[in-house]
Write a protein that holds these residues in place. Sequence first.
Motif, PDB file in Angstrom:
ATOM      1  N   LYS A  66      86.936 -86.358 -15.256  1.00 52.53           N
ATOM      2  CA  LYS A  66      86.480 -85.576 -14.103  1.00 52.53           C
ATOM      3  C   LYS A  66      86.284 -84.134 -14.555  1.00 52.53           C
ATOM      4  N   GLU A  67      85.072 -83.609 -14.374  1.00 54.20           N
ATOM      5  CA  GLU A  67      84.841 -82.208 -14.720  1.00 54.20           C
ATOM      6  C   GLU A  67      85.561 -81.342 -13.705  1.00 54.20           C
ATOM      7  N   ILE A  68      86.322 -80.392 -14.223  1.00 52.22           N
ATOM      8  CA  ILE A  68      87.089 -79.501 -13.353  1.00 52.22           C
ATOM      9  C   ILE A  68      86.189 -78.381 -12.873  1.00 52.22           C
ATOM     10  N   LYS A  69      85.717 -77.584 -13.804  1.00 53.80           N
ATOM     11  CA  LYS A  69      84.880 -76.457 -13.447  1.00 53.80           C
ATOM     12  C   LYS A  69      84.320 -75.846 -14.726  1.00 53.80           C
ATOM     13  N   SER A  70      83.061 -75.457 -14.673  1.00 60.74           N
ATOM     14  CA  SER A  70      82.463 -74.756 -15.802  1.00 60.74           C
ATOM     15  C   SER A  70      82.732 -73.265 -15.643  1.00 60.74           C
ATOM     16  N   THR A  71      82.998 -72.614 -16.762  1.00 64.76           N
ATOM     17  CA  THR A  71      83.338 -71.202 -16.734  1.00 64.76           C
ATOM     18  C   THR A  71      82.693 -70.502 -17.921  1.00 64.76           C
ATOM     19  N   TYR A  72      82.134 -69.321 -17.671  1.00 63.19           N
ATOM     20  CA  TYR A  72      81.604 -68.519 -18.757  1.00 63.19           C
ATOM     21  C   TYR A  72      82.775 -67.782 -19.401  1.00 63.19           C
ATOM     22  N   LEU A  73      82.927 -67.947 -20.714  1.00 61.96           N
ATOM     23  CA  LEU A  73      84.019 -67.304 -21.441  1.00 61.96           C
ATOM     24  C   LEU A  73      83.462 -66.414 -22.539  1.00 61.96           C
ATOM     25  N   ASN A  74      84.102 -65.284 -22.723  1.00 66.37           N
ATOM     26  CA  ASN A  74      83.730 -64.363 -23.790  1.00 66.37           C
ATOM     27  C   ASN A  74      84.476 -64.715 -25.067  1.00 66.37           C
ATOM     28  N   ARG A  75      83.907 -64.300 -26.167  1.00 65.32           N
ATOM     29  CA  ARG A  75      84.545 -64.486 -27.474  1.00 65.32           C
ATOM     30  C   ARG A  75      85.945 -63.866 -27.439  1.00 65.32           C
ATOM     31  N   GLY A  76      86.933 -64.582 -27.997  1.00 67.27           N
ATOM     32  CA  GLY A  76      88.299 -64.089 -28.044  1.00 67.27           C
ATOM     33  C   GLY A  76      89.151 -64.478 -26.846  1.00 67.27           C
ATOM     34  N   THR A  77      88.530 -65.091 -25.834  1.00 63.68           N
ATOM     35  CA  THR A  77      89.301 -65.526 -24.661  1.00 63.68           C
ATOM     36  C   THR A  77      90.287 -66.606 -25.076  1.00 63.68           C
ATOM     37  N   ASN A  78      91.484 -66.534 -24.560  1.00 59.67           N
ATOM     38  CA  ASN A  78      92.482 -67.593 -24.761  1.00 59.67           C
ATOM     39  C   ASN A  78      93.243 -67.749 -23.457  1.00 59.67           C
ATOM     40  N   GLY A  79      94.173 -68.682 -23.417  1.00 63.56           N
ATOM     41  CA  GLY A  79      94.923 -68.874 -22.185  1.00 63.56           C
ATOM     42  C   GLY A  79      95.615 -70.211 -22.135  1.00 63.56           C
ATOM     43  N   SER A  80      95.773 -70.711 -20.914  1.00 69.05           N
ATOM     44  CA  SER A  80      96.475 -71.980 -20.741  1.00 69.05           C
ATOM     45  C   SER A  80      95.983 -72.691 -19.493  1.00 69.05           C
ATOM     46  N   ILE A  81      96.223 -73.993 -19.496  1.00 65.39           N
ATOM     47  CA  ILE A  81      95.940 -74.838 -18.331  1.00 65.39           C
ATOM     48  C   ILE A  81      97.219 -75.596 -18.012  1.00 65.39           C
TER      49      ILE A  81
END
Length: 157
Positions: A119-134
């Motif tokens: 199931k696709e959650i959501k498309s998001t535009y991300l910049n270079r160097g972005t990190n994080g968590s789900i």
Amino acid sequence: MMQKYYNIVFTILFVSGILSLTSCDKHTISHRYHSINSDGWYRSDTLFFAIDSIESDNTYHFILDLRTTNDCPYKSLWLTVEKELCPNPTFECDTIEIVLTNQQHQRTGTGIHLLQYSKEIKSTYLNRGTNGSIRIYHIMNDDCLTGIRDIGIRIEQ
């Protein structure tokens, strides 16, 4: 002469087949799974997925993958997906439903012993160097969900 002709035809078909298999596929950035304890998935068991540093500015598709056994007693699952991204702090929280059966109560997943759902959650535009968590957890009425084997996150470009 005929052998040389067959070798050329075989080579062309082989190369065409390889190119057709690889050229239409989205570029997978990350694909990770967490196995669920055989006792079940408790509401308090939050699954954590790290997002490594993104290499290029682009739109990324976040897909939740789920594997269940044939014994999974649910028609659908309700999950909360929390996405936290840095360096520009962004927090998104989505509630998603994964439908496991059709109106005739037949399983809609693919597979034999384990059934795969995506199931696709959501498309998001991300910049270079972005990190994080789900973070993913269930919001079902039952405290412990049985029949769920694995939950994964796939990120595609």
